[in-house]
Motif scaffolding. Structure first.
Motif, short mmCIF file in Angstrom:
data_model
loop_
_atom_site.label_atom_id
_atom_site.label_comp_id
_atom_site.label_asym_id
_atom_site.label_seq_id
_atom_site.Cartn_x
_atom_site.Cartn_y
_atom_site.Cartn_z
N LEU A 226 -86.68 15.94 -61.12
CA LEU A 226 -87.72 14.91 -61.04
C LEU A 226 -87.32 13.67 -61.84
CD1 LEU A 226 -90.94 17.10 -61.39
CD2 LEU A 226 -90.07 15.99 -59.31
N GLY A 227 -86.81 13.86 -63.04
CA GLY A 227 -86.39 12.74 -63.87
C GLY A 227 -85.23 11.98 -63.25
N HIS A 228 -84.28 12.71 -62.70
CA HIS A 228 -83.12 12.07 -62.07
C HIS A 228 -83.54 11.22 -60.87
CE1 HIS A 228 -79.16 11.35 -60.51
NE2 HIS A 228 -79.53 11.87 -59.36
N VAL B 159 -83.64 11.53 -66.39
CA VAL B 159 -83.56 10.07 -66.28
C VAL B 159 -82.20 9.60 -66.81
CG1 VAL B 159 -84.50 7.89 -67.18
CG2 VAL B 159 -86.05 9.69 -66.41
N SER B 160 -81.80 10.12 -67.95
CA SER B 160 -80.51 9.74 -68.53
C SER B 160 -79.34 10.09 -67.61
CB SER B 160 -80.31 10.44 -69.88
OG SER B 160 -81.28 10.04 -70.80
N LEU B 161 -79.43 11.23 -66.93
CA LEU B 161 -78.35 11.65 -66.05
C LEU B 161 -78.09 10.64 -64.93
CD1 LEU B 161 -79.06 15.47 -65.59
CD2 LEU B 161 -77.27 14.40 -66.97
N ALA B 162 -79.13 9.93 -64.53
CA ALA B 162 -78.96 8.94 -63.47
C ALA B 162 -78.03 7.80 -63.90
CB ALA B 162 -80.32 8.37 -63.06
N PHE B 163 -77.88 7.61 -65.19
CA PHE B 163 -77.07 6.51 -65.70
C PHE B 163 -75.77 6.97 -66.34
CE2 PHE B 163 -81.60 5.28 -66.20
CZ PHE B 163 -81.63 4.35 -65.18
N MET B 164 -75.53 8.25 -66.37
CA MET B 164 -74.34 8.78 -67.02
C MET B 164 -73.27 9.11 -65.98
SD MET B 164 -76.21 11.27 -69.80
CE MET B 164 -74.78 11.69 -70.76
#
Length: 192
Positions: free
Chosen positions: A55-57, A125-130
């Motif tokens: 969901l966060g991703h 959410v962070s994984l989307a930018f890593m």
């Protein structure tokens, strides 16, 4: 590639610390840990982590094109916040953990699993930018969380609350350090 795998494993262990700490608390409440209880705990916590990571991703992926110029600050901010919150909560949860019950039905496990997975949403959410393999990260975090939660039951039963607070503090500190690493890499201070 190795650095990404190590980073993913460190994030996995760090994110699993909430579930591990809660499982230690549950382990304190049982007279013995049955294998079925350990499996249920692993599935609840690992599955909930996977759901919240996804969901966060997906929430972040919708906006990633607009924030790539400052994504490193988002990663740093989220991981530092989550890590700091984990450390802070480690000092406030003694009374909360004393209320744990020995029951493993959905009415008791769902709230615990969701509460332990809120941080996973932010990590998603962070994984989307890593620069990482998102499916690998989700699988790794979920499996590690499941294993740690099952182990936490046995550890809680065997050793008591001695490991609960240090585990949560260590997880928080590792997340903060990963956030700092990502920020310093993007600012060109260090390179891995």
């Amino acid at each position: 590639m190795i650095a990404i795998i190590v980073q993913t494993l460190l994030i996995s262990v760090s994110v699993a610390m909430d579930a591990f700490a809660v499982s230690i608390g549950k382990g304190l409440t049982v007279s013995r840990v049955r294998p079925g209880d350990a499996v249920r705990s692993a599935l609840w916590f690992g599955g909930s982590q996977a759901l919240f990571l996804i969901l966060g991703h997906y929430a972040a992926s919708a906006f990633s094109a607009y924030v790539t110029a400052f994504d490193h600050w988002i990663i740093f901010g989220l991981l530092a916040f989550i890590g700091g919150n984990m450390v802070h909560e480690a000092y406030e949860e003694d009374a909360e953990n004393a209320k744990e019950t020995a029951q493993f039905d959905w009415k008791h496990m769902l709230p615990l699993a969701v509460a332990c997975s809120i941080d996973a949403f932010a990590v998603g959410v962070s994984l989307a930018f890593m620069a990482t393999s998102v499916p690998f990260a989700i699988l790794c975090i979920s499996v590690v969380t499941g294993l740690f939660s099952a182990a936490g039951l046995y550890i809680g039963r065997a050793f008591g609350a001695h490991w609960q607070k240090p585990a949560q503090i260590a997880g928080g500190v590792v997340l903060i350090l990963i956030g700092v690493k990502v920020l310093l890499e993007h600012l060109g201070v260090i390179a891995f």
